[in-house]
Each structure stands twice: as C-alpha cells, then as structure tokens.
Design a protein around this motif. Structure first.
Motif, PDB file in Angstrom:
ATOM      1  N   CYS A  74      -9.229   7.660   2.648  1.00  0.00           N
ATOM      2  CA  CYS A  74      -8.257   7.594   1.569  1.00  0.00           C
ATOM      3  C   CYS A  74      -8.338   8.882   0.759  1.00  0.00           C
ATOM      4  N   TYR A  88      -3.662   6.505   2.292  1.00  0.00           N
ATOM      5  CA  TYR A  88      -4.574   6.162   3.385  1.00  0.00           C
ATOM      6  C   TYR A  88      -4.259   7.024   4.612  1.00  0.00           C
ATOM      7  N   VAL A  94       0.028   4.639  -2.210  1.00  0.00           N
ATOM      8  CA  VAL A  94      -0.043   3.606  -3.245  1.00  0.00           C
ATOM      9  C   VAL A  94      -0.194   4.254  -4.619  1.00  0.00           C
ATOM     10  N   GLU A  96      -1.522   3.077  -8.334  1.00  0.00           N
ATOM     11  CA  GLU A  96      -2.152   2.084  -9.192  1.00  0.00           C
ATOM     12  C   GLU A  96      -1.947   2.505 -10.644  1.00  0.00           C
ATOM     13  N   ARG A 104      -0.361  -2.541  -8.812  1.00  0.00           N
ATOM     14  CA  ARG A 104      -0.410  -1.768  -7.562  1.00  0.00           C
ATOM     15  C   ARG A 104       0.966  -1.753  -6.941  1.00  0.00           C
ATOM     16  N   VAL A 106       3.371   0.057  -3.796  1.00  0.00           N
ATOM     17  CA  VAL A 106       3.430   0.876  -2.586  1.00  0.00           C
ATOM     18  C   VAL A 106       4.619   1.824  -2.678  1.00  0.00           C
ATOM     19  N   GLY A 159      -4.027  -9.151   5.597  1.00  0.00           N
ATOM     20  CA  GLY A 159      -3.988  -8.310   4.407  1.00  0.00           C
ATOM     21  C   GLY A 159      -3.801  -6.841   4.737  1.00  0.00           C
ATOM     22  N   SER A 160      -4.305  -6.402   5.870  1.00  0.00           N
ATOM     23  CA  SER A 160      -4.194  -4.995   6.249  1.00  0.00           C
ATOM     24  C   SER A 160      -2.807  -4.635   6.757  1.00  0.00           C
ATOM     25  N   TYR A 162       0.107  -5.340   5.301  1.00  0.00           N
ATOM     26  CA  TYR A 162       0.830  -4.758   4.165  1.00  0.00           C
ATOM     27  C   TYR A 162      -0.064  -3.834   3.334  1.00  0.00           C
ATOM     28  N   GLY A 163      -1.367  -3.853   3.595  1.00  0.00           N
ATOM     29  CA  GLY A 163      -2.271  -2.975   2.869  1.00  0.00           C
ATOM     30  C   GLY A 163      -2.304  -1.562   3.412  1.00  0.00           C
ATOM     31  N   TYR A 164      -1.985  -1.394   4.719  1.00  0.00           N
ATOM     32  CA  TYR A 164      -2.096  -0.081   5.348  1.00  0.00           C
ATOM     33  C   TYR A 164      -0.878   0.344   6.158  1.00  0.00           C
ATOM     34  N   SER A 212      -8.211 -11.630   3.593  1.00  0.00           N
ATOM     35  CA  SER A 212      -6.758 -11.670   3.747  1.00  0.00           C
ATOM     36  C   SER A 212      -6.238 -12.840   2.933  1.00  0.00           C
TER      37      SER A 212
END
Length: 361
Positions: A74, A88, A94, A96, A104, A106, A159-160, A162-164, A212
């Motif tokens: 990151c 990432y 992202v 914050e 948070r 995106v 979770g990853s 939409y997280g990555y 997740s």
C-alpha cells in the motif's frame, strides 16, 4: 465446567477454549480502542519497535493473542491530520477522512466490468518483498516463548472483493448476473488467501484469522445460496488446510448473520466474532444452537458509550453469565472499546477482569 486449578499461559488458555476445556481465567483476544483516529486513554504510545509494541499493547489490555500477517502493498499518496489517500498494489485507491468522523471512500477501482474481472492478474503471494519467512518464524517463536497464542492474518474472500478490486455494488450485482466474473474474483482471492495461510502455518502460527463482513445491522448482505456458492468454498479451503496442520480458523464478520451460521460452521470455522448485539445477534441463541461446535468471540455492545458506569458493569455481567455457560466463549467489544470517559473504560475493564477470573460454568 470446573475452573482449571493450575495457572495457564495465554497460549494455553486460548488452546483450551478451542478444545472446550476448562481455564483458570477466560482469555481476551484483540481488545483495543475502536477509534482509529485517536490514542486511547490507556494504550501505551508506540516506540517504533514493532515487537516490543505488540507485547506492551497485549499486556495493557491483557490480550492473549498476537497476530502476524501477509498483506498487499500500500502506497500513501497524500496525508495530513484530517485525511489519508492511499493506493493498493492492485490499483484500488481509497480516501480516508478523519474529521468530523472516520469515513472511507473508494476513489478508483481496477476492475470496472465483468471483462476486467476475467482478465485481471492478482498479485502473487510470493512476490519479492512480500514477506520474510525466516523473520516470521523468528517473530512467531518469540511470541510463543513469551506465552502468547499467535494467529496468522490473511485477506478475506468476500471483504477483499470490494476492499482491493471492485465496487461493492458491482460485485453484488455480478454475483447474480455475471457468475463467471464473480467466480473469477473469488477464485483469485481464495488462491491468495490459502497460499498466505500456507506460508503462515509453515512458520508456526496457531490459527488463521480471516475477515469478511457478511451482514448489515439487521440482515445479510446476500442470501444464503450466494454464501454457499461463493464464500463457503473460500472458507472451507482455508479451514481444510489449517485443520490438516492442527491449527484453527477464526472468522471476523459483522452483521446479523444467524441465517449463515449453519454454513459457517459446516465450512469448518472454529471461532466467530463479534456476535454483536448491535447487529441484533442473540448470544444466548448462538450458544444454544452452535456453542458446542464453534467458539463465540464477542458479545459486548459498542453502545457502552451511552451507558453509565453501573449500566456498563451490569451489561458485562449479563453477557458473561450467558457466555461462560459451557465454555467456548471469549468476550470482546463488537468493534473495540468505544470513545468514552476514562471512568467508563475503567468500569468496563475492571468488571470484565472480575468476570473472566470466574472461568466457565
């Protein structure tokens, strides 16, 4: 269930909980402040020595476990007291925001379409600089020597997504309308998650921790059939590997998830958190239905910040009275200790310490 007569180490206590055995003192895992933008009144300030800081933080809250992990790289693009923008290695960007509250957002995703999902090359676990196996082994051995249980943290299957990789709404829609693309997303994340778990298990961790969020405050993010199709294969792959190595799997998921619990247990998850009352999860119901097959970790409401000290003490005692029956329970706040007055924090930690000393019933 009688209390153990001999004082146990932190690691022995957590192992005993997983095995459904008595303990001299109910352990804590990962208790910490909720507020990521401020230092709690109690936590020691960081020194820059990562290992020493881990020990100091665990000792401050009497936590029994310390985590090590394999992460995606990151890069911070901009930062000040009020915000941070970071990217990432997948390309997701992202922002914050810390004022007036944490938020948070995106800004950019690498996968905009189903076609992108089919062509995307996810980063490799064994990329140079990702991890140092010898350093991981040395650190884990040091934590064990100090008496701590060690969990290996891996990225989560859902979770990853939409997280990555993709926008939350797009990922949900593709699970229904573009299954080939959705499976491509889950497959690449499962490979990274499982291979990370393999490395961490080789290095000596006691359990694998994955996260997740599968629900919202009052319901599920997606229906059980979609959990069975997309999420369960990831969980089962991680659990099968961990169990082959004599380790356990600890899943973090917020949300009102009781309609997924049969599937979570069937996939091989050994511990679930946070079983939060703010998500309308009934700890007594979870204990009755699944408490003999999975460790329940959580139960303490984040709404403590709106309680008086006496109300906090009463809440903690009520949760512990339910959780300690039959064992396989570790208390914790839903999302960490909420921002509140020192007297409230002290009432929480002191009452929790008293109740933990009683062991299981």
């Amino acid at each position: 269930m009688p209390s153990a007569a001999v004082a146990l180490s932190h690691r022995e206590r957590v192992r005993a909980v997983y095995l459904g055995q008595p303990v001299d003192r109910i352990p804590l895992l990962y208790e910490c402040p909720m507020d990521v933008t401020a230092t709690t009144l109690l936590a020691p300030p960081p020194t820059g020595d990562e290992v020493a800081d881990e020990f100091a933080f665990a000792e401050c809250f009497d936590n029994s476990a310390i985590g090590v992990g394999i992460k995606l790289a990151c890069e911070t693009l901009s930062q000040d007291e009020g915000h941070r923008v970071y990217r990432y290695e997948t390309g997701l960007v992202v922002r914050e925001q810390y004022r007036p509250v944490f938020n948070r957002h995106v800004l950019k995703v690498p996968i905009e379409s189903p076609g992108d999902a089919l062509q995307f090359q996810f980063p490799e676990v064994h990329a140079p600089g990702r991890y140092d196996a010898e350093e991981l082994r040395r650190r884990i051995a040091g934590y064990h020597a100090a008496g701590y249980f060690v969990e290996g943290w891996c990225i989560g299957g859902w979770g990853s997504v939409y997280g990555y990789l993709a926008r939350f709404d797009d990922a949900l829609r593709w699970m229904l309308t573009e299954p080939e693309a959705a499976h491509a997303l889950f497959d690449m994340l499962t490979r990274f998650s499982v291979e990370s778990a393999r490395v961490l298990l080789d290095c000596g961790v006691d359990a694998i921790f994955v996260g997740s969020d599968l629900g919202s405050g009052r319901g599920l993010i997606f229906a059980p059939p979609l959990f069975d199709e997309y999420v369960s294969p990831w969980l089962k792959a991680v659990a099968d590997l961990a169990h082959e190595r004599g380790a356990w799997v600890h899943l973090h998921s917020h949300g009102h998830i009781q309609d997924l619990m049969d599937g979570i247990v069937a996939a091989g998850v050994d511990m679930i958190n946070p079983v939060g009352p703010s998500d309308y999860n009934d700890l007594a119901l979870f204990k009755a239905r699944w408490g003999d097959r999975i460790v329940l970790h959580g139960g303490i409401s984040t709404r403590m910040q709106f309680m008086s000290e006496e109300e906090i003490r009463s809440h903690v005692r009520e949760v512990m009275a339910v959780g300690r029956r039959g064992g396989r329970f570790i208390p914790r706040t839903e999302s960490g200790i909420p921002p509140m007055r020192r007297e409230q924090v002290r009432a929480y930690l002191d009452t929790l310490s008293e109740e933990r000393a009683k062991g299981y019933a």
